[in-house]
Structure formats: C-alpha cells, structure tokens
Design a protein around this motif. Structure first.
Motif, PDB file in Angstrom:
ATOM      1  N   VAL A  32      32.090  -9.608  -2.172  1.00 29.99           N
ATOM      2  CA  VAL A  32      32.285  -8.711  -1.130  1.00 29.99           C
ATOM      3  C   VAL A  32      31.509  -9.070   0.213  1.00 29.99           C
ATOM      4  CG1 VAL A  32      31.937  -6.440  -0.539  1.00 29.99           C
ATOM      5  CG2 VAL A  32      33.367  -6.892  -2.471  1.00 29.99           C
ATOM      6  N   PHE A  33      30.455  -9.281  -0.224  1.00 25.82           N
ATOM      7  CA  PHE A  33      29.236  -9.349   0.894  1.00 25.82           C
ATOM      8  C   PHE A  33      28.892 -10.975   1.280  1.00 25.82           C
ATOM      9  CE2 PHE A  33      27.979  -5.133   1.346  1.00 25.82           C
ATOM     10  CZ  PHE A  33      27.974  -4.651   0.287  1.00 25.82           C
ATOM     11  N   ASN A  34      29.598 -11.643   0.631  1.00 28.20           N
ATOM     12  CA  ASN A  34      29.668 -13.227   0.888  1.00 28.20           C
ATOM     13  C   ASN A  34      28.329 -13.883   0.988  1.00 28.20           C
ATOM     14  OD1 ASN A  34      31.154 -15.502   1.353  1.00 28.20           O
ATOM     15  ND2 ASN A  34      31.447 -15.445   3.455  1.00 28.20           N
ATOM     16  N   ILE A  35      27.659 -13.592  -0.261  1.00 26.47           N
ATOM     17  CA  ILE A  35      26.187 -13.959  -0.117  1.00 26.47           C
ATOM     18  C   ILE A  35      26.091 -15.461  -0.421  1.00 26.47           C
ATOM     19  CG2 ILE A  35      23.977 -13.304  -1.050  1.00 26.47           C
ATOM     20  CD1 ILE A  35      25.131 -10.385  -1.682  1.00 26.47           C
ATOM     21  N   ASP A  36      25.246 -16.152   0.364  1.00 21.03           N
ATOM     22  CA  ASP A  36      24.739 -17.558   0.209  1.00 21.03           C
ATOM     23  C   ASP A  36      23.569 -17.447  -0.638  1.00 21.03           C
ATOM     24  OD1 ASP A  36      26.091 -18.998   3.398  1.00 21.03           O
ATOM     25  OD2 ASP A  36      26.483 -19.453   1.161  1.00 21.03           O
ATOM     26  N   THR A  37      23.452 -18.380  -1.883  1.00 15.62           N
ATOM     27  CA  THR A  37      22.169 -18.343  -2.478  1.00 15.62           C
ATOM     28  C   THR A  37      21.701 -19.417  -3.067  1.00 15.62           C
ATOM     29  OG1 THR A  37      23.402 -18.147  -4.556  1.00 15.62           O
ATOM     30  CG2 THR A  37      22.797 -16.217  -3.474  1.00 15.62           C
ATOM     31  N   HIS A  38      20.498 -19.778  -3.184  1.00 12.78           N
ATOM     32  CA  HIS A  38      19.934 -20.841  -3.621  1.00 12.78           C
ATOM     33  C   HIS A  38      19.359 -20.546  -5.019  1.00 12.78           C
ATOM     34  CE1 HIS A  38      19.939 -21.877   0.774  1.00 12.78           C
ATOM     35  NE2 HIS A  38      20.114 -23.096   0.393  1.00 12.78           N
ATOM     36  N   ARG A  62      13.753 -12.263  -6.562  1.00 14.64           N
ATOM     37  CA  ARG A  62      14.575 -12.323  -5.146  1.00 14.64           C
ATOM     38  C   ARG A  62      14.273 -14.002  -4.662  1.00 14.64           C
ATOM     39  NH1 ARG A  62      13.154  -6.716  -2.542  1.00 14.64           N
ATOM     40  NH2 ARG A  62      11.087  -7.547  -2.810  1.00 14.64           N
ATOM     41  N   PHE A  63      12.967 -14.322  -4.853  1.00 16.70           N
ATOM     42  CA  PHE A  63      12.744 -15.826  -4.588  1.00 16.70           C
ATOM     43  C   PHE A  63      13.688 -16.754  -5.573  1.00 16.70           C
ATOM     44  CE2 PHE A  63       9.658 -18.666  -2.697  1.00 16.70           C
ATOM     45  CZ  PHE A  63       9.821 -19.898  -3.380  1.00 16.70           C
ATOM     46  N   SER A  64      13.952 -16.273  -6.888  1.00 16.17           N
ATOM     47  CA  SER A  64      14.776 -17.311  -7.627  1.00 16.17           C
ATOM     48  C   SER A  64      16.286 -17.283  -6.871  1.00 16.17           C
ATOM     49  CB  SER A  64      14.718 -16.833  -8.961  1.00 16.17           C
ATOM     50  OG  SER A  64      15.327 -15.524  -9.201  1.00 16.17           O
ATOM     51  N   ILE A  65      16.635 -16.144  -6.443  1.00 13.89           N
ATOM     52  CA  ILE A  65      18.085 -16.051  -6.048  1.00 13.89           C
ATOM     53  C   ILE A  65      18.152 -16.847  -4.659  1.00 13.89           C
ATOM     54  CG2 ILE A  65      19.834 -14.606  -5.391  1.00 13.89           C
ATOM     55  CD1 ILE A  65      18.703 -12.689  -7.396  1.00 13.89           C
ATOM     56  N   PHE A  66      17.236 -16.518  -3.764  1.00 15.05           N
ATOM     57  CA  PHE A  66      17.428 -17.081  -2.558  1.00 15.05           C
ATOM     58  C   PHE A  66      16.508 -18.405  -1.964  1.00 15.05           C
ATOM     59  CE2 PHE A  66      20.255 -14.085  -0.964  1.00 15.05           C
ATOM     60  CZ  PHE A  66      19.962 -12.860  -1.533  1.00 15.05           C
ATOM     61  N   GLY A  67      15.647 -18.575  -2.955  1.00 17.36           N
ATOM     62  CA  GLY A  67      14.837 -19.905  -2.752  1.00 17.36           C
ATOM     63  C   GLY A  67      13.689 -19.744  -1.743  1.00 17.36           C
ATOM     64  N   GLY A  68      13.450 -18.596  -1.357  1.00 17.16           N
ATOM     65  CA  GLY A  68      12.314 -18.487  -0.606  1.00 17.16           C
ATOM     66  C   GLY A  68      12.099 -17.039  -0.030  1.00 17.16           C
ATOM     67  N   HIS A  69      11.183 -16.438   0.469  1.00 16.25           N
ATOM     68  CA  HIS A  69      10.848 -15.067   0.765  1.00 16.25           C
ATOM     69  C   HIS A  69      11.745 -14.842   2.011  1.00 16.25           C
ATOM     70  CE1 HIS A  69       7.499 -15.092  -1.973  1.00 16.25           C
ATOM     71  NE2 HIS A  69       7.012 -16.407  -1.276  1.00 16.25           N
ATOM     72  N   LEU A  70      12.127 -13.278   1.877  1.00 10.04           N
ATOM     73  CA  LEU A  70      13.113 -12.868   3.000  1.00 10.04           C
ATOM     74  C   LEU A  70      12.376 -12.168   3.937  1.00 10.04           C
ATOM     75  CD1 LEU A  70      15.987 -12.154   0.535  1.00 10.04           C
ATOM     76  CD2 LEU A  70      15.901 -13.818   2.094  1.00 10.04           C
ATOM     77  N   THR A  71      11.258 -11.674   3.608  1.00  5.35           N
ATOM     78  CA  THR A  71      10.416 -10.745   4.790  1.00  5.35           C
ATOM     79  C   THR A  71       8.908 -11.397   4.960  1.00  5.35           C
ATOM     80  OG1 THR A  71       9.877  -9.360   2.957  1.00  5.35           O
ATOM     81  CG2 THR A  71      11.804  -8.654   4.219  1.00  5.35           C
ATOM     82  N   PRO A  72       8.153 -10.724   5.641  1.00 11.32           N
ATOM     83  CA  PRO A  72       6.929 -10.994   5.456  1.00 11.32           C
ATOM     84  C   PRO A  72       6.012 -10.952   4.383  1.00 11.32           C
ATOM     85  CG  PRO A  72       7.234  -9.912   7.408  1.00 11.32           C
ATOM     86  CD  PRO A  72       8.443  -9.953   6.503  1.00 11.32           C
ATOM     87  N   TYR A  73       6.714 -10.371   3.280  1.00 12.84           N
ATOM     88  CA  TYR A  73       5.881 -10.135   1.972  1.00 12.84           C
ATOM     89  C   TYR A  73       5.900 -11.407   1.263  1.00 12.84           C
ATOM     90  CZ  TYR A  73       5.274  -7.844  -2.500  1.00 12.84           C
ATOM     91  OH  TYR A  73       4.578  -7.333  -3.814  1.00 12.84           O
ATOM     92  N   PHE A  74       4.525 -11.953   1.142  1.00 13.71           N
ATOM     93  CA  PHE A  74       4.157 -13.129   0.481  1.00 13.71           C
ATOM     94  C   PHE A  74       4.492 -14.465   1.397  1.00 13.71           C
ATOM     95  CE2 PHE A  74       1.773 -12.294  -3.358  1.00 13.71           C
ATOM     96  CZ  PHE A  74       2.359 -11.302  -4.026  1.00 13.71           C
ATOM     97  N   GLN A  75       5.091 -14.034   2.380  1.00 15.07           N
ATOM     98  CA  GLN A  75       5.465 -15.174   3.226  1.00 15.07           C
ATOM     99  C   GLN A  75       4.140 -15.960   3.860  1.00 15.07           C
ATOM    100  OE1 GLN A  75       8.023 -14.697   6.837  1.00 15.07           O
ATOM    101  NE2 GLN A  75       9.757 -15.231   5.511  1.00 15.07           N
ATOM    102  N   GLY A  76       4.084 -17.415   3.573  1.00 12.59           N
ATOM    103  CA  GLY A  76       2.875 -17.768   4.071  1.00 12.59           C
ATOM    104  C   GLY A  76       1.921 -18.347   2.831  1.00 12.59           C
TER     105      GLY A  76
END
Lengths: 272, 274
Positions: free
Chosen positions: B130-136, B216-230
């Motif tokens: 439904v949301f056509n989500i791309d994942t890694h 979330r990291f395991s589904i998208f292969g990265g951080h989606l927000t500043p949380y733990f980014q960097g």
C-alpha cells in the motif's frame, strides 16, 4: 415513593463516597501515577507535533485532549467494566440481592469517577500549560463549564450502557475494550481534530460523545480555531440528545440484567 | 526439566492470550491490535506531516510497529506476576514446582512476543504494497535486533516483576507511569533528539529505544532521522547490545532478590480485594 427515592440517593452517595474518599487516603499513589503517566503520554504527542513543525495550535489541541483523556479512561475502565469486576470479586450477587437499585449503584460510580478524573485532568492541564507554555483563552467560563458537563454526561451515559454489555459478554468484552481503547482515543480526536477525517468519517466518529465534546471545547478555548467539524452550539445539542438516549438505554439494560440475575441466577456468579 | 517448563509456559501464554475466543477470531484480533498505532502515524505524518513517502513517516511507522512488539512483551510479562497471584491464584504453585519462575516468565514472554510478532507480520503484508516502501532489508541484522530487543524488554519486565512481587496489592499505578514514559523516550513516534537534554540522553542509551532504532536500521539500511546519525555503526551496535544486556542482568539480579524476599515474607499467595 419517598422511600425509593431515599434508597436511590443513599445508594448513589455510598458508592460515590468510596471513590471520593479513596482519592486522598488509599489511592494517593494511584493519583500521582495516573497524572504523571497521562502527562507523559500527552507530552509525547506535543513533542511529536513539534518534531514535524506543526503550528503551535496543535500542542494546545493535544493539551485539551489530554485533559479529557482521564474521563475517557475512567468511563472505560471504572464504569463500563465495573459490573464485570464486581462479579469477578464476588460482590455482584450481593449487590443484586440487596434492595438497592443497580442504576443507583452505577450513578454513584459515575459521580465518584467524575470527581476522581477531574482531579487528574485539572492537574495534567495545569502542568501541561506550565511546561509547554500553551495559552488558552476563555471568553465565557460558564459556557465552557456547561459544555464540558454536558459532554461528560453523554460520555458517562455510554459507560453506563456498556457496563451491562460487559457483564453479558465477560472476558470477550474486556478484550474488545482493551483493543478499542486506542482506536477510540484516536477516532475521538484526542490527538488531532476530527475534521481531518473528512465529513463522512467525522460524522461517524461523532457518535462517540468524546469527539463532539472535544471539538466544542477546542472552539471555546483556542483563539481563531478553524479546524472544527460543526459549530459548538450544534454539537452541544447533539450531546444533549446523546445523553438522554444513552441514559435511557443504560437504565433499560440494567433492569434487564437485574431480571436475568434474579430470575435465572445467571451473570452474577464468579467465573460464570 | 527447564526446557519442559519453558515449553509449557509458552503454551500457557498462548492459551491465556487466545482461549477467550475462536482461533480465527483471535487471528483477526491480532491483526487489528496494532492498527491504532499504524493509524495514528498515518494521520499525523501522512496528512499533517511530510506525506507517506518521507523518511519521518517510515521512521514513525516502523518505530510504532517495533514498539508494539517490545512494549507488549514487556508490559504483559511484567504483569504476569499480578495475573498469576491475583486472578488465577497459581503463583505459589508455580514457584513450588520444579520449574524456575524465571523460566516460566521467559516462556510467558516468548509466547506474548510470538503472538505480537504474528500480528505485526499480518499488517506488514498490506503495509508494504500500500505504501510502496523501498527497503534495504538485512535479515541477519533484523533477527539480531528483534532477538536482542526481546532480551532487553525481558530484562525490564523482570525488573518490574520484582517490584510487583513485593507490592502486595494489585498495584497497577506504576504501569501508568511506565506506559507514558516509555512511549516518550522510546523513539517510536519521533526522533528523541527533539526531547530536552536529559531525556534525549536517556533515550540514546535506553534498551528499547536502541532496539527500535536497530530494527529500523535493519529494514532501511541507515538512520532515517538525526537519531544516531553520524554515530559509527560499530559504536551504535555496541550501545545497542550493551544496553540490552545490562537491562537483562539488572532484571535478573533484582528479580532473584525480590523473589527470595517475597517467599520469606509470604507474599506469594497474598491477594487483594481491591
């Protein structure tokens, strides 16, 4: 007639008294915990709106929603489920066998519950205003109070109605209540205005008194509030009708429950 | 004997959760249970936020789903003490049986976890198309995140079970505070970086928060927000594993202390008419 009225009033006072007195003696830690928990849940949605950079008006909306949440939880878990819990504790058959009317018992629960919830709701509101620096405007305090009380009466009418249903269906209804708690909170517009649902869906969710009550209060307390569903005067009229209808249904259902309990010895025994 | 007890308690957990209705209806119940979390994310982020294709929407959606599993496991496992002592009145029988009570609680937690996971999986079947989500998607990382997340949630459950063993009333007020507090710092609905100072720090090291972010990291292969980014991945993984292990260790220690104290004081068969 006079004796019946006196018995009704004394039963209601007796049942309500326990809840009122308990707040300041036995249940103080429960009061503190529910205020803290309610505030933290409200804070989650305030920070959520701030994280998506929504207008500050949404924080005020969440605050008013947070103010009404204790009433909704009280209706669900302290009024609607109460007869079921009394049955599980073994008290219900004693209550039914006594000359006290069941409706007076529930009325006392309702009044005591309103008192309990009001303490929580006011404290949550005040803390929210202080912490998040939200401003509310009150053009006419008496209008706000009347609208608020009518919303409560309609909401508690729903609770009284459901108390009989919970008794009929027991554990299944308890599960349904726990799963319905969050969706009803969402559908009622505790966290956002019901206008976002569109006209048709908003009309459907308006069957929940909480949604119309919240919408009306937001119109009266937020400056230049435009995200309302219906004019607050129309909403108040609908709430009055709901109050009358739900209370009528509740009384009929309660009388039916008493008849089944006394005539067929069903519903009132533990684990039945 | 421990394995037999574990399997029995998993079975009991599934039965306690599901035997109030037919299995098919219970499957429907499992499907609808997480929907309120999904709905609120859709409405707030979809209609008021940046839309259904934004990283913040995916962040909140999968955060809510992960939170649903872990929080459900935590709250229900912690509440098992009250359920067994007050409602079913079997706590003392379980304790005097040959099964360690911790093993029994573990089984109850695994059962609840499995059922919540089924509910989420049923919803993912419609969410992705439904949301056509791309994942890694990384299966190994996902299994690690869910497994270690369960460990952390179980540790927290043991900690609060230890409180309930010593509180001889059906004391649910603590759950009210926990529910609100956990939701706030879990990072399920929004990045904890928007929280004021100390809360943001707590969220960075809290077991459930790190578990949700790892999922979330395991589904998208990265951080989606500043949380733990960097933050380097190795450091993030270290914080994630250590915080959850510490949660388990603290829970185990506190639980053992509380259980022996409760047995000595005769609390294990006290009920409250409250």
């Amino acid at each position: 007639m006079k004796k019946h009225v006196e018995l009704f009033v004394r039963t209601a006072i007796a049942r309500g008294y326990v809840r009122v007195k308990g707040q300041f003696t036995r249940d103080v830690n429960w009061l503190i915990a529910s205020v803290v928990g309610g505030f933290l849940t409200m804070a989650t949605y305030v920070y959520l709106y701030r994280s998506i950079q929504a207008p500050e008006e949404f924080s005020a909306m969440v605050l008013i929603g947070g103010f009404m949440t204790p009433y909704w939880l009280n209706v669900l878990w302290s009024v609607a489920v109460q007869l079921y819990w009394e049955k599980e504790m073994g008290n219900l058959q004693i209550i039914i066998l006594s000359p006290a009317p069941l409706s007076a018992f529930l009325l006392g629960l309702t009044i005591g519950g309103m008192f309990q919830s009001t303490i929580r709701a006011v404290i949550i509101l005040l803390i929210g205003i202080f912490v998040f620096k939200v401003s509310l405007v009150i053009y006419n305090i008496w209008v706000v109070v009347v609208v608020f009380l009518i919303s409560l009466c309609a909401l508690y009418g729903v609770g009284m109605m459901f108390s009989s249903l919970f008794l009929f269906y027991g554990r299944e209804m308890w599960r349904v209540a726990s799963i319905a708690q969050e969706p009803v909170s969402i559908a009622s517009g505790i966290y956002f205005p019901i206008k976002l649902f569109g006209r048709v869906a908003a009309s459907v969710v308006s069957l929940i008194p909480l949604s119309l009550g919240l919408d009306a209060l937001r119109q009266l307390l937020l400056k230049d509030y435009e995200l309302y569903f219906l004019n607050w005067k129309v909403e108040v009229l609908i709430l009055v009708v709901m109050w009358v209808v739900f209370t009528f249904i509740a009384i009929r259902l309660l009388n039916y429950v008493e008849q089944i309990a006394k005539r067929e010895a069903r519903l009132t025994l533990r684990w039945q | 004997m421990a394995m037999k007890g574990l399997i029995a308690s998993i079975y009991i957990s599934i039965q306690v959760e599901s035997n109030w209705t037919k299995k098919f209806l219970y499957l429907l119940y499992l499907f609808f249970a997480p929907l309120s979390s999904i709905l609120i994310v859709c409405i707030i982020y979809g209609f008021l936020g940046q839309g259904f294709n934004s990283p913040s929407f995916y962040f909140a959606l999968f955060g809510s789903l992960s939170y649903f599993i872990l929080a459900d496991t935590f709250f229900n496992t912690a509440y098992t003490v009250i359920d067994d002592r007050e409602h079913y009145r079997v706590l003392k029988y379980i304790i005097v049986s040959k099964t360690y009570y911790i093993v029994y609680l573990l089984g109850r937690g695994i059962g609840k976890f499995a059922l919540s996971f089924v509910g989420i999986t049923l919803n993912l079947l419609w969410i992705f198309p439904v949301f056509n989500i791309d994942t890694h998607f990384s299966l190994i990382l996902f299994v690690i995140s869910i497994g270690v997340g369960f460990v952390g949630a179980f540790g927290l459950a043991l900690l609060f079970s230890s409180y309930y063993l010593l509180a001889i009333r059906e004391e649910t007020s603590l759950l009210d505070v926990l529910f609100g507090g956990l939701y706030l710092i879990s990072g399920a609905m929004f990045s904890p970086t928007v929280l004021p100072g100390i809360l943001s720090k707590i969220a960075s090291y809290f077991p459930i928060s790190t578990a949700i972010e790892m999922t979330r990291f395991s589904i998208f292969g990265g951080h989606l927000t500043p949380y733990f980014q960097g933050t380097p991945f190795s450091q993030f993984m270290f914080i994630f594993i250590v915080s959850n292990i510490i949660s388990l260790l603290v829970g185990l220690v506190m639980f053992e202390i509380a259980l022996s104290s409760a047995i000595k004081k005769g609390y294990i068969d006290v009920t409250t008419a409250f």
